[in-house]
Design a protein around this motif. Structure first.
Motif, PDB file in Angstrom:
ATOM      1  N   GLN A 193       0.838  -1.207   0.000  1.00  0.00           N
ATOM      2  CA  GLN A 193       0.000   0.000   0.000  1.00  0.00           C
ATOM      3  C   GLN A 193       0.871   1.254   0.000  1.00  0.00           C
ATOM      4  O   GLN A 193       0.600   2.215  -0.727  1.00  0.00           O
ATOM      5  N   HIS A 194       1.926   1.223   0.823  1.00  0.00           N
ATOM      6  CA  HIS A 194       2.845   2.365   0.903  1.00  0.00           C
ATOM      7  C   HIS A 194       3.517   2.598  -0.451  1.00  0.00           C
ATOM      8  O   HIS A 194       3.600   3.729  -0.935  1.00  0.00           O
ATOM      9  N   ASN A 195       4.007   1.516  -1.052  1.00  0.00           N
ATOM     10  CA  ASN A 195       4.694   1.641  -2.347  1.00  0.00           C
ATOM     11  C   ASN A 195       3.748   2.159  -3.430  1.00  0.00           C
ATOM     12  O   ASN A 195       4.172   2.875  -4.337  1.00  0.00           O
ATOM     13  N   GLU A 196       2.480   1.803  -3.327  1.00  0.00           N
ATOM     14  CA  GLU A 196       1.485   2.300  -4.287  1.00  0.00           C
ATOM     15  C   GLU A 196       1.374   3.815  -4.178  1.00  0.00           C
ATOM     16  O   GLU A 196       1.285   4.520  -5.196  1.00  0.00           O
ATOM     17  N   GLN A 197       1.405   4.322  -2.956  1.00  0.00           N
ATOM     18  CA  GLN A 197       1.353   5.775  -2.728  1.00  0.00           C
ATOM     19  C   GLN A 197       2.592   6.456  -3.311  1.00  0.00           C
ATOM     20  O   GLN A 197       2.500   7.526  -3.910  1.00  0.00           O
ATOM     21  N   ILE A 198       3.751   5.814  -3.122  1.00  0.00           N
ATOM     22  CA  ILE A 198       5.008   6.383  -3.650  1.00  0.00           C
ATOM     23  C   ILE A 198       4.963   6.413  -5.182  1.00  0.00           C
ATOM     24  O   ILE A 198       5.385   7.389  -5.813  1.00  0.00           O
ATOM     25  N   ARG A 199       4.420   5.345  -5.779  1.00  0.00           N
ATOM     26  CA  ARG A 199       4.291   5.309  -7.257  1.00  0.00           C
ATOM     27  C   ARG A 199       3.443   6.484  -7.738  1.00  0.00           C
ATOM     28  O   ARG A 199       3.756   7.141  -8.719  1.00  0.00           O
ATOM     29  N   LYS A 200       2.351   6.738  -7.001  1.00  0.00           N
ATOM     30  CA  LYS A 200       1.433   7.817  -7.362  1.00  0.00           C
ATOM     31  C   LYS A 200       2.136   9.171  -7.262  1.00  0.00           C
ATOM     32  O   LYS A 200       2.028  10.019  -8.155  1.00  0.00           O
ATOM     33  N   ASN A 316       3.927   2.902 -20.949  1.00  0.00           N
ATOM     34  CA  ASN A 316       3.014   3.903 -20.391  1.00  0.00           C
ATOM     35  C   ASN A 316       3.514   4.406 -19.032  1.00  0.00           C
ATOM     36  O   ASN A 316       4.541   3.943 -18.511  1.00  0.00           O
ATOM     37  N   GLY A 317       2.771   5.350 -18.462  1.00  0.00           N
ATOM     38  CA  GLY A 317       3.186   5.999 -17.223  1.00  0.00           C
ATOM     39  C   GLY A 317       3.373   5.027 -16.076  1.00  0.00           C
ATOM     40  O   GLY A 317       4.313   5.147 -15.292  1.00  0.00           O
ATOM     41  N   GLU A 318       2.464   4.038 -16.006  1.00  0.00           N
ATOM     42  CA  GLU A 318       2.532   3.052 -14.922  1.00  0.00           C
ATOM     43  C   GLU A 318       3.808   2.215 -15.029  1.00  0.00           C
ATOM     44  O   GLU A 318       4.515   2.006 -14.048  1.00  0.00           O
ATOM     45  N   GLN A 319       4.096   1.754 -16.264  1.00  0.00           N
ATOM     46  CA  GLN A 319       5.302   0.941 -16.471  1.00  0.00           C
ATOM     47  C   GLN A 319       6.561   1.765 -16.221  1.00  0.00           C
ATOM     48  O   GLN A 319       7.539   1.271 -15.668  1.00  0.00           O
ATOM     49  N   LEU A 320       6.505   3.044 -16.641  1.00  0.00           N
ATOM     50  CA  LEU A 320       7.661   3.925 -16.458  1.00  0.00           C
ATOM     51  C   LEU A 320       7.990   4.089 -14.982  1.00  0.00           C
ATOM     52  O   LEU A 320       9.153   3.956 -14.571  1.00  0.00           O
ATOM     53  N   VAL A 321       6.960   4.343 -14.185  1.00  0.00           N
ATOM     54  CA  VAL A 321       7.164   4.545 -12.744  1.00  0.00           C
ATOM     55  C   VAL A 321       7.719   3.278 -12.091  1.00  0.00           C
ATOM     56  O   VAL A 321       8.637   3.339 -11.269  1.00  0.00           O
ATOM     57  N   VAL A 322       7.194   2.125 -12.493  1.00  0.00           N
ATOM     58  CA  VAL A 322       7.686   0.845 -11.929  1.00  0.00           C
ATOM     59  C   VAL A 322       9.163   0.657 -12.255  1.00  0.00           C
ATOM     60  O   VAL A 322       9.967   0.285 -11.386  1.00  0.00           O
ATOM     61  N   LEU A 323       9.535   0.963 -13.496  1.00  0.00           N
ATOM     62  CA  LEU A 323      10.943   0.796 -13.899  1.00  0.00           C
ATOM     63  C   LEU A 323      11.860   1.782 -13.176  1.00  0.00           C
ATOM     64  O   LEU A 323      12.964   1.427 -12.764  1.00  0.00           O
ATOM     65  N   LEU A 324      11.371   3.017 -13.023  1.00  0.00           N
ATOM     66  CA  LEU A 324      12.172   4.022 -12.302  1.00  0.00           C
ATOM     67  C   LEU A 324      12.442   3.553 -10.877  1.00  0.00           C
ATOM     68  O   LEU A 324      13.566   3.661 -10.383  1.00  0.00           O
ATOM     69  N   MET A 325      11.404   3.000 -10.247  1.00  0.00           N
ATOM     70  CA  MET A 325      11.567   2.534  -8.863  1.00  0.00           C
ATOM     71  C   MET A 325      12.476   1.301  -8.791  1.00  0.00           C
ATOM     72  O   MET A 325      13.266   1.175  -7.872  1.00  0.00           O
ATOM     73  N   GLU A 326      12.348   0.433  -9.783  1.00  0.00           N
ATOM     74  CA  GLU A 326      13.215  -0.758  -9.808  1.00  0.00           C
ATOM     75  C   GLU A 326      14.677  -0.370  -9.899  1.00  0.00           C
ATOM     76  O   GLU A 326      15.554  -1.045  -9.372  1.00  0.00           O
ATOM     77  N   HIS A 327      14.952   0.741 -10.609  1.00  0.00           N
ATOM     78  CA  HIS A 327      16.339   1.187 -10.797  1.00  0.00           C
ATOM     79  C   HIS A 327      16.718   2.316  -9.838  1.00  0.00           C
ATOM     80  O   HIS A 327      17.708   3.011 -10.072  1.00  0.00           O
ATOM     81  N   ASP A 328      15.901   2.527  -8.795  1.00  0.00           N
ATOM     82  CA  ASP A 328      16.191   3.532  -7.748  1.00  0.00           C
ATOM     83  C   ASP A 328      16.387   4.932  -8.320  1.00  0.00           C
ATOM     84  O   ASP A 328      17.248   5.692  -7.861  1.00  0.00           O
ATOM     85  N   ILE A 329      15.605   5.273  -9.340  1.00  0.00           N
ATOM     86  CA  ILE A 329      15.682   6.620  -9.916  1.00  0.00           C
ATOM     87  C   ILE A 329      14.479   7.416  -9.414  1.00  0.00           C
ATOM     88  O   ILE A 329      13.337   7.036  -9.625  1.00  0.00           O
ATOM     89  N   VAL A 331      13.664   7.739  -6.401  1.00  0.00           N
ATOM     90  CA  VAL A 331      13.202   7.207  -5.110  1.00  0.00           C
ATOM     91  C   VAL A 331      14.410   6.733  -4.303  1.00  0.00           C
ATOM     92  O   VAL A 331      15.514   6.572  -4.834  1.00  0.00           O
ATOM     93  N   ARG A 332      14.205   6.516  -3.046  1.00  0.00           N
ATOM     94  CA  ARG A 332      15.255   6.030  -2.153  1.00  0.00           C
ATOM     95  C   ARG A 332      14.772   4.717  -1.548  1.00  0.00           C
ATOM     96  O   ARG A 332      13.647   4.649  -1.036  1.00  0.00           O
ATOM     97  N   ARG A 333      15.577   3.678  -1.672  1.00  0.00           N
ATOM     98  CA  ARG A 333      15.183   2.360  -1.159  1.00  0.00           C
ATOM     99  C   ARG A 333      15.565   2.248   0.318  1.00  0.00           C
ATOM    100  O   ARG A 333      16.716   2.535   0.686  1.00  0.00           O
ATOM    101  N   ILE A 334      14.622   1.883   1.153  1.00  0.00           N
ATOM    102  CA  ILE A 334      14.912   1.724   2.585  1.00  0.00           C
ATOM    103  C   ILE A 334      14.874   0.237   2.918  1.00  0.00           C
ATOM    104  O   ILE A 334      13.838  -0.411   2.767  1.00  0.00           O
ATOM    105  N   ALA A 335      16.025  -0.285   3.354  1.00  0.00           N
ATOM    106  CA  ALA A 335      16.106  -1.708   3.698  1.00  0.00           C
ATOM    107  C   ALA A 335      15.842  -1.886   5.188  1.00  0.00           C
ATOM    108  O   ALA A 335      16.206  -1.036   5.997  1.00  0.00           O
ATOM    109  N   SER A 336      15.183  -2.947   5.517  1.00  0.00           N
ATOM    110  CA  SER A 336      14.911  -3.226   6.922  1.00  0.00           C
ATOM    111  C   SER A 336      14.897  -4.737   7.130  1.00  0.00           C
ATOM    112  O   SER A 336      14.589  -5.485   6.213  1.00  0.00           O
ATOM    113  N   ASP A 337      15.248  -5.177   8.328  1.00  0.00           N
ATOM    114  CA  ASP A 337      15.267  -6.620   8.593  1.00  0.00           C
ATOM    115  C   ASP A 337      13.926  -7.079   9.135  1.00  0.00           C
ATOM    116  O   ASP A 337      13.401  -6.518  10.101  1.00  0.00           O
ATOM    117  N   LEU A 338      13.396  -8.112   8.523  1.00  0.00           N
ATOM    118  CA  LEU A 338      12.118  -8.678   8.964  1.00  0.00           C
ATOM    119  C   LEU A 338      12.371 -10.123   9.388  1.00  0.00           C
ATOM    120  O   LEU A 338      12.880 -10.920   8.613  1.00  0.00           O
TER     121      LEU A 338
END
Length: 356
Positions: A193-200, A316-329, A331-338
């Motif tokens: 849900q959080h990542n969906e908000q970031i994509r938006k 399209n815009g949706e695919q573009l945003v997904v690719l940008l996030m996959e390549h950390d462009i 956005v900032r990736r936050i790693a956490s231990d689960l």
DNA sequence: GCCCCACAAAGCACGACAGA
DNA sequence: TCTGTCGTGCTTTGTGGGGC
């Protein structure tokens, strides 16, 4: 008074054809109907169109020109009335609702269909109704069982929400409905849900960029994706091509790509002529790629996939945003231990608990 | 009397497309 | 890229019947 009845009244008084806008103005001026929407003339026009289409020769209206309507038989409508009173198309109360012959309610039928055919994916209410009837669960003598089905599902959801209960159905937009029991819960769901908000938000940020900034971002993405020899051509007036580059796969396959970037608003989908234009701008042995912040019309998608022509890839815009996030462009990736419990440390047998 | 169910019509927003 | 037209379909609303 309905819009159609009011339109009959106005056209009868006018004794001639009227433009949809004029009909609307006169209806409102006469106080026959009070529009609540932003485009009342569109509503009136749509109502008259749909009536003509639905009833054909039996419709009281006839389209005489572009956006212009008249009464089919104005004399008959007028003379049928007494004391100068208009005769509405429909009068009196609505007919009694048809009787449902089965013991299962619409919502129960929908639940059965979703459980049996849904495969944990939302289904369109028309498909749900179709399968419920085909399965013999739903037997309705009504004319629009699918409308009833959808109204029932929406009402059921709202009713349970009002009671503070978890609705058994979930709306997925555009007429799609699923079962709430399919909805994932817990941490993984919250992360999604959080990542969906970031994509938006990232998509909104793309829209706020200047064309130059946007092309630079796309060039950065292409470089991350494995493109080589990236060159911006926007300012050279190169037939609408914004970026040229070579896609290198494993240092063996090299594909020349010409990329056109379209930073368009969400509702303005790319149409087929744009695809044709890109294809016409391609150099020898070049492949085309169109990247947009919006989306592509079905016509553009068909044009891009023409078998006898150079294929044009679409992003399209949706695919573009997904690719940008996959390549950390952007956005900032936050790693956490689960941590999860290790199954190997679990006891081999379940020991029943004592009374204490 | 209240709530639920079933139905259909009304009204509106939205999408596709053509043209400016 | 925007605007207008046309068509589609989603959502709301009003009505009536039945059960508790």
């Amino acid at each position: 008074m309905s819009v159609k009845t009011a339109a009959i009244e106005v056209l009868r008084k006018a004794q001639s054809s009227l433009h949809a806008k004029a009909i609307t103005e006169q209806i409102v001026a006469a106080g026959l109907w009070q529009p609540s929407g932003k485009t009342p003339e569109a509503t009136v026009s749509a109502q008259l169109y749909s009536d003509i289409k639905k009833n054909g020769d039996k419709s009281p209206f006839v389209k005489v020109a572009h956006q212009t309507f008249a009464l089919r038989e104005p004399v008959c409508v007028a003379t049928a009335a007494t004391k100068d009173e208009p005769v509405p198309v429909k009068v009196g109360k609505k007919p009694s609702p048809p009787v449902v012959k089965t013991g299962l309610s619409f919502t129960t039928c929908a639940q059965k269909v979703l459980e049996q055919f849904g495969n944990k994916k939302p289904m369109h209410y028309r498909v749900i109704t179709e399968k419920a009837i085909a399965g013999g669960w739903l037997q309705s003598s009504g004319k629009t069982p699918e409308a009833t089905m959808y109204a029932q599902l929406i009402t059921d959801i709202k009713r349970q929400q009002k009671r503070g209960e978890r609705p058994r159905f979930v709306q997925h937009g555009r007429g799609y409905v699923g079962l709430s029991q399919w909805m994932r819960q817990g941490l993984a769901f919250q992360i999604e849900q959080h990542n969906e908000q970031i994509r938006k938000k990232l998509r909104e940020r793309l829209m706020a960029m200047t064309p130059g900034e946007f092309e630079e971002l796309v060039a950065e993405l292409l470089a991350e994706m494995g493109f080589d020899m990236i060159e911006a051509t926007r300012l050279s007036g190169d037939g609408g091509i914004d970026v040229r580059g070579t896609l290198v796969v494993g240092d063996v396959v090299r594909i020349k790509m010409a990329v056109q970037v379209k930073k368009w608003k969400l509702k303005n989908n790319i149409q087929a002529p744009v695809v044709q234009q890109v294809r016409g701008s391609l150099g020898a042995h070049e492949h085309g790629l169109i990247i947009t912040t919006s989306d592509f019309s079905p016509g553009a998608a068909r044009e891009a996939a023409q078998a006898d022509k150079t294929p044009i890839a679409l992003m399209n815009g949706e695919q573009l945003v997904v690719l940008l996030m996959e390549h950390d462009i952007g956005v900032r990736r936050i790693a956490s231990d689960l941590f999860e419990l290790d199954d190997e440390t679990a006891p081999s047998e379940v020991v029943p608990l004592g009374d204490d």
